[in-house]
Design a protein around this motif. Structure first.
Motif, mmCIF file in Angstrom:
data_model
loop_
_atom_site.group_PDB
_atom_site.id
_atom_site.type_symbol
_atom_site.label_atom_id
_atom_site.label_comp_id
_atom_site.label_asym_id
_atom_site.label_seq_id
_atom_site.Cartn_x
_atom_site.Cartn_y
_atom_site.Cartn_z
ATOM 1 N N THR A 227 0.922 -1.265 0.149
ATOM 2 C CA THR A 227 -0.066 0.136 0.074
ATOM 3 C C THR A 227 0.886 1.245 -0.122
ATOM 4 O O THR A 227 2.226 1.181 0.534
ATOM 5 C CB THR A 227 -0.976 -0.050 1.142
ATOM 6 N N SER A 228 0.302 2.407 -0.404
ATOM 7 C CA SER A 228 1.168 3.560 -0.440
ATOM 8 C C SER A 228 1.207 4.024 1.115
ATOM 9 O O SER A 228 0.248 3.949 1.883
ATOM 10 C CB SER A 228 0.451 4.643 -1.523
ATOM 11 N N ILE A 229 2.135 5.082 1.212
ATOM 12 C CA ILE A 229 2.158 5.806 2.427
ATOM 13 C C ILE A 229 0.850 6.566 2.786
ATOM 14 O O ILE A 229 0.508 6.477 4.006
ATOM 15 C CB ILE A 229 3.232 6.656 2.391
ATOM 16 N N HIS A 230 0.304 7.194 1.754
ATOM 17 C CA HIS A 230 -0.780 7.931 1.951
ATOM 18 C C HIS A 230 -2.061 7.090 2.335
ATOM 19 O O HIS A 230 -2.896 7.352 3.200
ATOM 20 C CB HIS A 230 -1.102 8.709 0.537
ATOM 21 N N ARG A 231 -2.226 5.859 1.772
ATOM 22 C CA ARG A 231 -3.527 5.079 2.153
ATOM 23 C C ARG A 231 -3.114 4.447 3.202
ATOM 24 O O ARG A 231 -4.046 4.102 4.017
ATOM 25 C CB ARG A 231 -3.373 3.879 1.013
ATOM 26 N N TYR A 232 -1.793 4.141 3.924
ATOM 27 C CA TYR A 232 -1.567 3.479 5.259
ATOM 28 C C TYR A 232 -2.107 4.404 6.397
ATOM 29 O O TYR A 232 -2.627 4.405 7.196
ATOM 30 C CB TYR A 232 -0.092 3.395 5.245
ATOM 31 N N ILE A 233 -1.626 5.942 5.894
ATOM 32 C CA ILE A 233 -2.010 6.828 6.848
ATOM 33 C C ILE A 233 -3.637 7.317 6.911
ATOM 34 O O ILE A 233 -4.060 7.255 7.922
ATOM 35 C CB ILE A 233 -1.281 8.211 6.518
ATOM 36 N N LEU A 234 -4.084 7.009 5.772
ATOM 37 C CA LEU A 234 -5.734 6.994 5.977
ATOM 38 C C LEU A 234 -6.164 5.729 6.568
ATOM 39 O O LEU A 234 -7.253 6.025 7.421
ATOM 40 C CB LEU A 234 -6.251 7.213 4.348
ATOM 41 N N GLY A 235 -5.587 4.627 6.515
ATOM 42 C CA GLY A 235 -6.399 3.491 7.368
ATOM 43 C C GLY A 235 -5.726 3.965 8.775
ATOM 44 O O GLY A 235 -7.053 3.468 9.651
ATOM 45 N N ILE A 236 -5.088 4.506 9.314
ATOM 46 C CA ILE A 236 -4.725 4.613 10.694
ATOM 47 C C ILE A 236 -5.994 5.745 11.193
ATOM 48 O O ILE A 236 -6.407 5.816 12.278
ATOM 49 C CB ILE A 236 -3.231 5.528 10.902
ATOM 50 N N ARG A 237 -5.951 6.778 10.234
ATOM 51 C CA ARG A 237 -7.081 7.938 10.560
ATOM 52 C C ARG A 237 -8.592 6.997 10.723
ATOM 53 O O ARG A 237 -9.186 7.299 11.607
ATOM 54 C CB ARG A 237 -7.032 8.851 9.496
ATOM 55 N N ILE A 238 -8.689 6.137 9.825
ATOM 56 C CA ILE A 238 -10.138 5.481 9.834
ATOM 57 C C ILE A 238 -10.082 4.537 11.094
ATOM 58 O O ILE A 238 -11.137 4.655 11.737
ATOM 59 C CB ILE A 238 -10.401 4.856 8.720
ATOM 60 N N ASP A 239 -8.984 3.916 11.504
ATOM 61 C CA ASP A 239 -9.141 3.326 12.636
ATOM 62 C C ASP A 239 -9.251 3.868 13.943
ATOM 63 O O ASP A 239 -9.984 3.817 14.853
ATOM 64 C CB ASP A 239 -7.846 2.524 13.140
ATOM 65 N N ALA A 240 -8.655 5.404 14.003
ATOM 66 C CA ALA A 240 -8.767 6.233 15.106
ATOM 67 C C ALA A 240 -10.293 6.631 14.989
ATOM 68 O O ALA A 240 -10.806 7.024 16.175
ATOM 69 C CB ALA A 240 -7.948 7.397 14.857
ATOM 70 N N ALA A 241 -10.635 7.050 13.979
ATOM 71 C CA ALA A 241 -12.259 7.586 13.714
ATOM 72 C C ALA A 241 -13.080 6.367 14.404
ATOM 73 O O ALA A 241 -14.231 6.859 15.089
ATOM 74 C CB ALA A 241 -12.725 7.932 12.556
ATOM 75 N N LYS A 242 -12.868 5.166 14.157
ATOM 76 C CA LYS A 242 -13.677 4.042 14.386
ATOM 77 C C LYS A 242 -13.775 4.128 15.973
ATOM 78 O O LYS A 242 -14.723 3.935 16.582
ATOM 79 C CB LYS A 242 -13.266 2.777 13.975
ATOM 80 N N ALA A 243 -12.375 3.964 16.455
ATOM 81 C CA ALA A 243 -12.636 4.172 18.281
ATOM 82 C C ALA A 243 -13.204 5.289 18.601
ATOM 83 O O ALA A 243 -13.914 5.040 19.539
ATOM 84 C CB ALA A 243 -11.131 4.222 18.483
ATOM 85 N N MET A 244 -13.200 6.326 18.149
ATOM 86 C CA MET A 244 -13.683 7.677 18.710
ATOM 87 C C MET A 244 -15.063 7.650 18.480
ATOM 88 O O MET A 244 -16.103 8.077 19.458
ATOM 89 C CB MET A 244 -13.226 8.826 17.984
ATOM 90 N N LEU A 245 -15.798 6.822 17.403
ATOM 91 C CA LEU A 245 -17.306 6.530 17.009
ATOM 92 C C LEU A 245 -17.548 5.833 18.178
ATOM 93 O O LEU A 245 -18.887 6.019 18.509
ATOM 94 C CB LEU A 245 -17.513 6.052 15.804
ATOM 95 N N LEU A 246 -16.930 4.933 18.682
ATOM 96 C CA LEU A 246 -17.592 3.711 19.431
ATOM 97 C C LEU A 246 -17.194 4.195 20.837
ATOM 98 O O LEU A 246 -18.042 3.903 21.990
ATOM 99 C CB LEU A 246 -16.717 2.576 19.216
ATOM 100 N N ASN A 247 -16.286 5.079 21.295
ATOM 101 C CA ASN A 247 -15.773 5.432 22.604
ATOM 102 C C ASN A 247 -16.198 6.901 23.022
ATOM 103 O O ASN A 247 -16.188 7.044 24.292
ATOM 104 C CB ASN A 247 -14.513 5.441 22.802
ATOM 105 N N THR A 248 -16.746 7.734 22.272
ATOM 106 C CA THR A 248 -17.015 9.105 22.629
ATOM 107 C C THR A 248 -18.377 9.401 21.903
ATOM 108 O O THR A 248 -19.026 8.707 21.268
ATOM 109 C CB THR A 248 -16.250 10.065 21.835
ATOM 110 N N GLU A 249 -19.099 10.552 22.411
ATOM 111 C CA GLU A 249 -20.409 11.110 21.903
ATOM 112 C C GLU A 249 -19.869 12.133 20.911
ATOM 113 O O GLU A 249 -20.997 12.956 20.516
ATOM 114 C CB GLU A 249 -21.282 11.287 22.941
ATOM 115 N N ASP A 250 -18.621 12.407 20.402
ATOM 116 C CA ASP A 250 -18.180 13.721 19.668
ATOM 117 C C ASP A 250 -18.929 13.774 18.588
ATOM 118 O O ASP A 250 -19.421 12.291 18.139
ATOM 119 C CB ASP A 250 -16.837 13.291 19.581
ATOM 120 N N SER A 251 -19.180 14.605 18.136
ATOM 121 C CA SER A 251 -19.840 14.777 16.740
ATOM 122 C C SER A 251 -19.032 14.424 15.417
ATOM 123 O O SER A 251 -17.993 14.247 15.618
ATOM 124 C CB SER A 251 -20.143 16.180 16.537
ATOM 125 N N LEU A 252 -19.702 14.156 14.391
ATOM 126 C CA LEU A 252 -18.960 13.549 13.173
ATOM 127 C C LEU A 252 -18.046 14.674 12.804
ATOM 128 O O LEU A 252 -16.801 14.285 12.314
ATOM 129 C CB LEU A 252 -19.698 13.088 12.060
#
Length: 78
Positions: free
Chosen positions: A15-40
């Protein structure tokens, strides 16, 4: 050189560096979606997306659900 680094990264990871970083961002977003009530919008900004629309579209493309659907479907399982 950035091009050479990306080519090496792609060769070794598949995978490219860009896609790798986007994957990390999506994983962090998943955690925030499940563990916080923060807005999208807040989550999108917190994980490094400049646009809530771009975040939601990329999240849906990657995960197969919108961020809101993901939160509703998996929130009670945590």
């Amino acid at each position: 050189h950035a091009y050479h680094l990306n080519r090496l990264f792609l060769r070794h990871t598949g995978t490219s560096i860009h896609r790798y970083i986007l994957g990390i961002r999506i994983d962090a977003a998943k955690a925030m979606l499940l563990n916080t009530e923060d807005s999208l919008a807040h989550i999108a900004e917190a994980v490094g997306f400049n646009s809530n629309t771009h975040f939601s579209a990329y999240f849906r493309q990657t995960v197969g659900l919108s961020p809101r659907q993901f939160r509703e479907q998996f929130k009670n399982r945590v």
